[in-house]
Design a protein around this motif. Structure first.
Motif, mmCIF file in Angstrom:
data_model
loop_
_atom_site.group_PDB
_atom_site.id
_atom_site.type_symbol
_atom_site.label_atom_id
_atom_site.label_comp_id
_atom_site.label_asym_id
_atom_site.label_seq_id
_atom_site.Cartn_x
_atom_site.Cartn_y
_atom_site.Cartn_z
ATOM 1 N N MET A 1 0.835 -1.201 0.000
ATOM 2 C CA MET A 1 0.000 0.000 0.000
ATOM 3 C C MET A 1 0.874 1.257 0.000
ATOM 4 O O MET A 1 0.600 2.222 -0.727
ATOM 5 C CB MET A 1 -0.905 0.022 1.238
ATOM 6 N N TRP A 2 1.952 1.246 0.820
ATOM 7 C CA TRP A 2 2.823 2.429 0.864
ATOM 8 C C TRP A 2 3.547 2.620 -0.462
ATOM 9 O O TRP A 2 3.766 3.751 -0.896
ATOM 10 C CB TRP A 2 3.835 2.294 2.008
ATOM 11 N N ARG A 3 3.909 1.501 -1.117
ATOM 12 C CA ARG A 3 4.530 1.618 -2.448
ATOM 13 C C ARG A 3 3.536 2.198 -3.449
ATOM 14 O O ARG A 3 3.892 3.001 -4.311
ATOM 15 C CB ARG A 3 5.021 0.256 -2.938
ATOM 16 N N ASN A 4 2.273 1.785 -3.326
ATOM 17 C CA ASN A 4 1.232 2.346 -4.205
ATOM 18 C C ASN A 4 1.100 3.853 -4.019
ATOM 19 O O ASN A 4 0.929 4.610 -4.972
ATOM 20 C CB ASN A 4 -0.125 1.691 -3.926
ATOM 21 N N ALA A 350 -5.332 -1.351 -11.510
ATOM 22 C CA ALA A 350 -4.555 -2.371 -10.790
ATOM 23 C C ALA A 350 -5.081 -3.784 -11.061
ATOM 24 O O ALA A 350 -4.848 -4.691 -10.255
ATOM 25 C CB ALA A 350 -4.587 -2.059 -9.300
ATOM 26 N N ARG A 351 -5.796 -3.951 -12.199
ATOM 27 C CA ARG A 351 -6.349 -5.274 -12.531
ATOM 28 C C ARG A 351 -5.271 -6.357 -12.521
ATOM 29 O O ARG A 351 -5.438 -7.426 -11.937
ATOM 30 C CB ARG A 351 -7.006 -5.226 -13.910
ATOM 31 N N ALA A 352 -4.161 -6.050 -13.180
ATOM 32 C CA ALA A 352 -3.110 -7.073 -13.304
ATOM 33 C C ALA A 352 -2.547 -7.447 -11.938
ATOM 34 O O ALA A 352 -2.292 -8.615 -11.646
ATOM 35 C CB ALA A 352 -2.001 -6.555 -14.218
ATOM 36 N N GLN A 353 -2.375 -6.440 -11.079
ATOM 37 C CA GLN A 353 -1.843 -6.711 -9.741
ATOM 38 C C GLN A 353 -2.834 -7.549 -8.932
ATOM 39 O O GLN A 353 -2.440 -8.485 -8.231
ATOM 40 C CB GLN A 353 -1.576 -5.380 -9.040
#
Length: 851
Positions: A1-4, A350-353
């Motif tokens: 989440m923090w990377r996002n 973020a579908r792929a993730q």
């Protein structure tokens, strides 16, 4: 989440800002109305403002104080008070006797101290601020004031809860008829046999909101109870005073009776004796009647709403509250809609993730938690910052403005209820959006999620069917227009964002322009006279006319009958209606413009029936042809048909011809007022003319339309800060929305943009590929925003209208220019930011296959 968050910091900040701006506006503006009321409630409570004030024609004694306190919970104080003139220009002054023992209507000192000896005086702070008086200066009253001393030393300047608006001090029957400021000297210096003012307060009401319906109803009940006990007291007081005046008259009557008996004893008959003494008897009877009139006790009642500026303050507070019920709500909805769209797009990207996490065995809850926490964090940060900043800043800004002309103790409470509403809406638009989209995405299989969505198939747009126009467009333009209509949701969101921002900015200007326009239209289009002079008696050769005709600024005048009454119809009632009956129905056109609300045609006063002003007709729910019942303050009453409804913006008016007045009340209207048209005057010239008319013209007072217009201008000016805040916040919201939507647009179409860049498009052409859509959508949004702004302004003005004032929908051209230029400027700025970003796009990374 923090990377996002770190990876899409711009978008995260944009979500926080949009939520924060919506909450700041919603909470801040909604909290301003309660803050204004709470501040004044605190002020009047601390200074113990009385709930009811009585003035008596024969003064008040200790027995009157006891009479008032017969009403449960009443506390009464008798005060010496009268209107006098003083100062270098013989200003009209409201003079009070200071008594340190009195607890009600206490003064709030600005500088100096209260009177400590008989030669000291405390002046209104307005006397220092506007008229230049200073501590240590001597203030001299005119001889007509009849005080024990004429000259006093100024030892302090103060505010009074009886005068909360420093621009208004009420009217008087001395000087030029307008009170300039109040003053306090020791009560022993007033040279009055009795007190002339009785202040009454009720302990239970001191903790009740003074602007609430509960307070109004409670005061009305207390006034009714006071009137009941004082009805008997008036008779007792009059009888006692008559007995004091009677001994001399009784002695004269005895002397006449003895003279009559002597004449009868000398041989005259009783009738002859009475006839001979008739002149003396008539003179004595006249003296007795005069004494009875002099000692007849009558009371004048007033509550807080009757104090100068008090009702206007309440209306101003209500107006801000009415604006708060519309403007910030609409603002918040626009912000919420854009936030919902942003979160939705973020999750869809973020579908792929999501597919990868699902393939690796993570549960749906674990996957969803990542995006829900992201949305929750953005919504919570925006809500908390926005709620506290809005609640603590906007009300204080408005209060600081009001404190420049109203003495207030600033009180701003945290509005936890508004915090809760804001948090709920913020969570719905962030966490709710994320939950909705994540749930939908998680229903799909990992393999489907890990592939990009199939692009929408191209369709012919409506513009293509207009062949002559379509042929003239170049290739790039055709691509942009196809893309614009291809992604309808993106187009719709952008248009809504731009139209909402434009409409909100335009609404800010519209509120300010429309409130100011009520005065401009009333005293520029409807009212053509500059002064209204109330005559002491009806006389064609009145001295006031001669004074006016000798004045250098005089143009023309006409006589009218002016009265006040109430009008009833359909179960509704309007009080304090101005009843105007012109002596000449032809001349009145030069002084008052009567225009029909239906067709703008000029209205002729007919032989039968009356003409009503627009606001009064609305309150009474009457149309042309309906009947109304009219009752004057002189208790004359009658019924008449409404022949027309005239445009009017300030006050309630009823117009009738002399013949219609006779039919209505069965008597001829007495011409007791002059409407005067004057050339431009300075304030000093107005004061001089009013003073001379009151002193030598046998008049009761003069009122100028410029003063009434200034009151409305002040009312409009009090909203300047609020309107400026609206415009700034709306501008910031519009910029953030445009930037955010463009950012989403670029993110979603990065492969497409990289493709055309690889195909050889120049950087400028790639940028215009996106920006051309923005320009078109911005122009469409601006045009729609004009309509949104007008509709929103009209609705707010309807909500903010008072019983006395109509605010005509008015938005001057600067409002449209500023709203348009701001939107164009935001588009240009976003275009520059987008251009820099697209120049740095890594085409290879963007075009890599997801597999």
């Amino acid at each position: 989440m923090w990377r996002n968050i770190r990876g899409s910091l711009g978008r995260f900040i944009a979500i926080v800002l949009i939520i924060m701006l919506g909450v700041i506006t919603f909470v801040g503006v909604k909290a301003t109305g309660p803050a204004l009321n709470d501040s004044l409630n605190k002020t009047v409570k601390d200074l113990h403002l009385s709930d009811v004030q009585l003035m008596s024609s024969t003064g008040f004694t200790k027995q009157d104080v006891k009479t008032a306190e017969k009403v449960a919970g009443a506390q009464a104080e008798a005060v010496k008070f009268k209107y006098v003139t003083g100062g270098a220009d013989s200003y009209a002054v409201a003079l009070y006797g200071y008594n340190a023992a009195n607890q009600q209507n206490q003064l709030a000192l600005r500088t100096g101290h209260l009177p400590k000896n008989r030669h000291q005086i405390v002046l209104d702070y307005r006397a220092q601020e506007k008229y230049g008086y200073h501590l240590g200066q001597h203030f001299t009253f005119d001889r007509s004031a009849k005080l024990r001393h004429r000259t006093y030393t100024i030892v302090g300047f103060a505010d009074s809860p009886s005068y909360i608006d420093s621009s208004v001090r009420g009217s008087a029957n001395v000087g030029d008829g307008t009170v300039k400021f109040f003053a306090y000297i020791p009560a022993s210096q007033m040279n009055l046999a009795t007190a002339t003012l009785l202040n009454v307060s009720f302990q239970k009401l001191q903790h009740t909101d003074t602007f609430s319906d509960q307070y109004d109803r409670a005061v009305d009940r207390r006034v009714a109870q006071l009137k009941t006990v004082f009805k008997a007291r008036a008779k007792t007081r009059s009888t006692a005073l008559l007995k004091q005046a009677a001994p001399q008259l009784a002695t004269q009557q005895q002397q006449l009776d003895q003279a009559r008996q002597q004449l009868v004893a000398s041989g005259l008959s009783t009738a002859q004796a009475k006839q001979q003494l008739q002149p003396q008897q008539a003179q004595l009877n006249a003296a007795l009647q005069k004494a009875q009139r002099a000692v007849k006790t009558t009371y004048t009642w007033q509550t807080r709403d009757d104090l100068p500026g008090f009702a206007a303050y309440g209306e101003s507070s209500d107006r801000i509250a009415a604006i708060a019920n519309v403007f910030p709500v609409f603002f918040f909805l626009v912000a919420a809609l854009i936030t919902f769209t942003t979160i939705t797009r973020m999750v869809e990207e973020a579908r792929a993730q999501i597919g990868t996490f699902k393939a690796l065995g993570y549960s749906k809850t674990a996957i969803a938690r990542n995006y829900l926490n992201y949305a929750f964090l953005a919504g919570m940060i925006g809500t908390v910052i926005g709620a506290f900043v809005g609640n603590l800043s906007l009300p204080r800004l408005v209060l600081s403005l009001y404190r420049s002309y109203i003495p207030l103790t600033a009180v701003v409470h945290l509005q936890w209820g508004l915090f809760g509403i804001s948090l709920l809406v913020a969570m719905l638009t962030t966490v709710g959006a994320a939950l909705l989209v994540v749930r939908r995405e998680l229903e799909e299989k990992p393999a489907e999620l890990m592939r990009p969505r199939s692009p929408k198939s191209a369709k012919r747009v409506l513009l293509e069917k207009i062949t002559p126009l379509w042929r003239r467009l170049n290739f790039n333009q055709k691509v942009s227009y196809r893309n614009m209509f291809r992604y309808k949701s993106r187009m719709l969101m952008t248009i809504i964002g731009i139209a909402g921002g434009t409409g909100l900015i335009l609404t800010g200007y519209g509120i300010q322009n429309s409130i100011g326009a009520s005065g401009t239209k009333q005293y520029g289009e409807v009212v053509k006279y500059q002064a209204l002079v109330r005559l002491a008696h009806d006389d064609q050769d009145h001295q006031a006319v001669k004074i006016l005709q000798n004045n250098a600024q005089y143009r023309r005048h006409t006589q009218i009958s002016a009265n006040v009454g109430d009008v009833r119809s359909h179960g509704h009632k309007v009080d304090d209606v101005n009843i105007f009956v012109p002596s000449s129905t032809k001349q009145i056109k030069q002084f008052i413009r009567l225009r029909s609300t239906e067709n703008q045609h000029a209205i002729q006063l007919k032989q039968h029936g009356v003409v009503l002003s627009e606001k009064m007709a609305q309150k009474l729910n009457v149309q042309v042809g309906d009947s109304v019942k009219v009752t004057t303050t002189d208790h004359d009453h009658g019924t008449a048909k409404v022949t027309a409804i005239t445009q009017n913006y300030v006050g309630d008016y009823l117009y009738a011809s002399p013949a219609a007045y006779r039919h209505l009340f069965g008597q001829t209207a007495a011409n007791n007022t002059l409407l005067v048209s004057l050339k431009h005057q300075t304030q000093h010239q107005r004061d001089q003319l009013a003073h001379r008319l009151l002193k030598d013209g046998d008049t009761q007072g003069t009122s100028y339309t410029s003063d009434q217009r200034q009151t409305i201008t002040t009312m409009s000016g009090s909203l300047d800060t609020v309107v400026l805040i609206f415009i700034l916040l709306s501008g910031v919201l519009s910029f953030v929305v445009l930037y955010n939507l463009t950012n989403i647009n670029v993110s979603e179409r990065i492969r497409e943009l990289s493709t055309i860049k690889v195909l050889g498009f120049y950087d400028r052409e790639v940028t215009m590929y996106i920006v051309r859509e923005n320009i078109m959508l911005t122009l469409i949004g601006i045009v729609l925003g004009y309509g949104v702004g007008n509709l929103l302004t009209a609705y707010i003005l309807h909500q903010a209208a008072t019983d006395q004032v109509i605010f005509p929908l008015t938005i001057y051209w600067p409002g449209y220019v500023v709203a348009t230029l701001l939107m164009v400027a935001f588009t240009v700025i976003v275009m520059g930011v987008t251009h820099r970003r697209l120049k740095r796009v890594d085409m290879v990374s963007a075009l890599k296959s997801n597999e």
